[in-house]
Design an enzyme around this catalytic site. Structure first.
Site, PDB file in Angstrom:
ATOM      1  N   ARG A 154       0.700  -1.750   0.270  1.00  0.00           N
ATOM      2  CA  ARG A 154      -0.407  -0.585  -0.359  1.00  0.00           C
ATOM      3  C   ARG A 154       0.659   1.076  -0.159  1.00  0.00           C
ATOM      4  NH1 ARG A 154      -3.501  -1.555   4.803  1.00  0.00           N
ATOM      5  NH2 ARG A 154      -4.994  -2.975   3.773  1.00  0.00           N
ATOM      6  N   ARG A 210      -3.189   6.502   1.630  1.00  0.00           N
ATOM      7  CA  ARG A 210      -4.228   7.663   2.270  1.00  0.00           C
ATOM      8  C   ARG A 210      -2.976   8.214   2.814  1.00  0.00           C
ATOM      9  NH1 ARG A 210      -9.645   5.118   5.190  1.00  0.00           N
ATOM     10  NH2 ARG A 210      -7.699   3.159   5.171  1.00  0.00           N
ATOM     11  N   ARG A 235      -7.569  11.013  -4.728  1.00  0.00           N
ATOM     12  CA  ARG A 235      -8.804  10.308  -4.625  1.00  0.00           C
ATOM     13  C   ARG A 235      -9.995  11.651  -4.479  1.00  0.00           C
ATOM     14  NH1 ARG A 235      -9.939   5.690  -0.176  1.00  0.00           N
ATOM     15  NH2 ARG A 235     -11.522   6.356  -0.591  1.00  0.00           N
ATOM     16  N   ASP A 276      -7.423  -2.704  -6.535  1.00  0.00           N
ATOM     17  CA  ASP A 276      -7.721  -3.039  -5.472  1.00  0.00           C
ATOM     18  C   ASP A 276      -7.700  -4.658  -5.697  1.00  0.00           C
ATOM     19  OD1 ASP A 276      -9.497  -2.525  -3.151  1.00  0.00           O
ATOM     20  OD2 ASP A 276     -10.008  -4.220  -4.421  1.00  0.00           O
ATOM     21  N   TYR A 325     -14.890 -12.286   0.099  1.00  0.00           N
ATOM     22  CA  TYR A 325     -15.789 -11.326   0.476  1.00  0.00           C
ATOM     23  C   TYR A 325     -17.177 -11.093  -0.695  1.00  0.00           C
ATOM     24  CZ  TYR A 325     -11.770  -8.610   2.212  1.00  0.00           C
ATOM     25  OH  TYR A 325     -11.072  -7.468   2.927  1.00  0.00           O
TER      26      TYR A 325
END
Length: 356
Positions: A28, A32, A41, A78, A155
């Site tokens: 990652r 963020r 973003r 993703d 998921y």
């Protein structure tokens, strides 16, 4: 004709060849914790809008390389792009993680699924890879990736994130044939996805088995490891992918490193719950290892970060076949300057080990 790599440390380490300095990248690393990522973003409007825009995906992929002397770029995307392309209605609620509008619960749900067309439903990923390779201009290698079949199934069946993924586990116990049918479709999809990434220009491939560690040992072999091994087998038979190193990372599955090393992969990711010297003994020289600093260390002082980096490097020792990384993804509250401390210390300290 592709541009020759100016920095091939990552690929050399994954092949367990001698290197001058241990290569480092961070799971990652485009995320963020970087203010420039948050700005991009915001410009995109949402996470999925960002991931599905090749120009913006390229922009954020390259952002950490402008700050830090990293030895690899990893595609910004993703792990849930495949189930999204299968029509399950993926969305990301603010602060709540991924959600699927149409989870997979019944035999009819599973039978409706097919392998997505990689150059139509997932063309935005391949376009991003082609663009990133052009913009990198040989600076460092580009890593492509996918979620593992088991993690995607978690998921898709649960419909959202979970602490225990009890719904998909119940499917494995109550309807194992249905679970295997779903995982077979996902293994074929993951292999096709990674082959398409290789053809588009990815130079190494990684499979993230985020939830393999939730399974019992026998269930891990049956529902996770078996399908990762099948993906590796298909990749090794493909003209585009067979020469690319494949890294398998199963979080929380340190007890299975020896079995994972037998899949034919080039390297294994190791989380922070296993010392690298123990992991080296477990894999017995069959594969390279990637890892494994606890991501929380990046919230400590620079002095402690340097100390813990040295501890990880010492644990692996002056042997070929190590890629430095975190034991899982970087978290949003980390100070970017702390990442710089990590990267610089990996290079400075490991150089002394490789000179020894």
């Amino acid at each position: 004709m592709s541009t020759p790599l100016k920095n091939d440390r990552l690929l050399r380490a994954l092949r367990r060849e001698p290197i001058d300095t241990t290569p480092v990248w961070v799971m990652r690393q485009a995320g963020r914790y970087l203010p420039e990522y948050r700005a991009t973003r915001a410009k995109a409007g949402s996470f999925m809008a960002l991931a599905q825009n090749p120009e913006l995906a390229c922009e954020v992929t390259l952002q950490p390389l402008k700050r830090f002397e990293l030895d690899a770029a990893i595609l910004f995307s993703d792990i849930l792009t495949i189930p999204d392309a299968m029509g399950l209605g993926l969305s990301f609620a603010q602060g709540e993680g991924p959600q699927f509008a149409r989870p997979v619960r019944s035999r009819a749900d599973v039978e409706r699924l097919g392998v997505p067309d990689m150059e139509s439903e997932l063309r935005y990923v391949m376009d991003a890879i082609r663009l990133i390779r052009r913009e990198l201009d040989g600076r460092v290698p580009l890593i492509g990736f996918s979620g593992s079949p088991w993690t995607l199934a978690c998921y898709m069946v649960e419909g959202e994130g979970s602490r225990d993924f009890a719904t998909v586990k119940a499917m494995c116990w109550n309807e194992p044939a249905l679970a295997h049918k779903l995982l077979d479709t996902l293994a074929r999809s993951v292999a096709a996805y990674l082959i398409a990434q290789a053809a588009a220009g990815a130079q190494a491939l990684m499979v993230f088995d985020t939830w393999g560690g939730l399974l019992t040992p026998s269930a891990f072999r049956e529902f996770s490891l078996h399908y990762m091994a099948r993906v590796v087998e298909v990749l090794q038979a493909d003209v585009h992918a067979r020469d690319l190193p494949v890294v398998l990372f199963s979080k929380g599955a340190g007890a299975h490193l020896a079995e994972m090393a037998d899949t034919g992969c080039a390297a294994l990711g190791v989380d922070w719950t296993v010392d690298l010297d123990v992991a080296r003994s477990a894999v017995n020289g069959k594969v390279a290892l990637q890892g494994n600093l606890d991501p929380a260390v990046l919230r400590a002082s620079p002095e402690i970060i340097r100390r813990e980096v040295r501890n990880v490097l010492d644990s692996y020792g002056p042997h070929p076949g190590h890629v430095f990384n975190l034991g899982h993804g970087i978290t949003p509250e980390v100070d970017p300057e702390h990442v710089k401390v990590l990267v610089d210390e990996v290079h400075a300290y490991s150089r002394t080990l490789h000179d020894a």
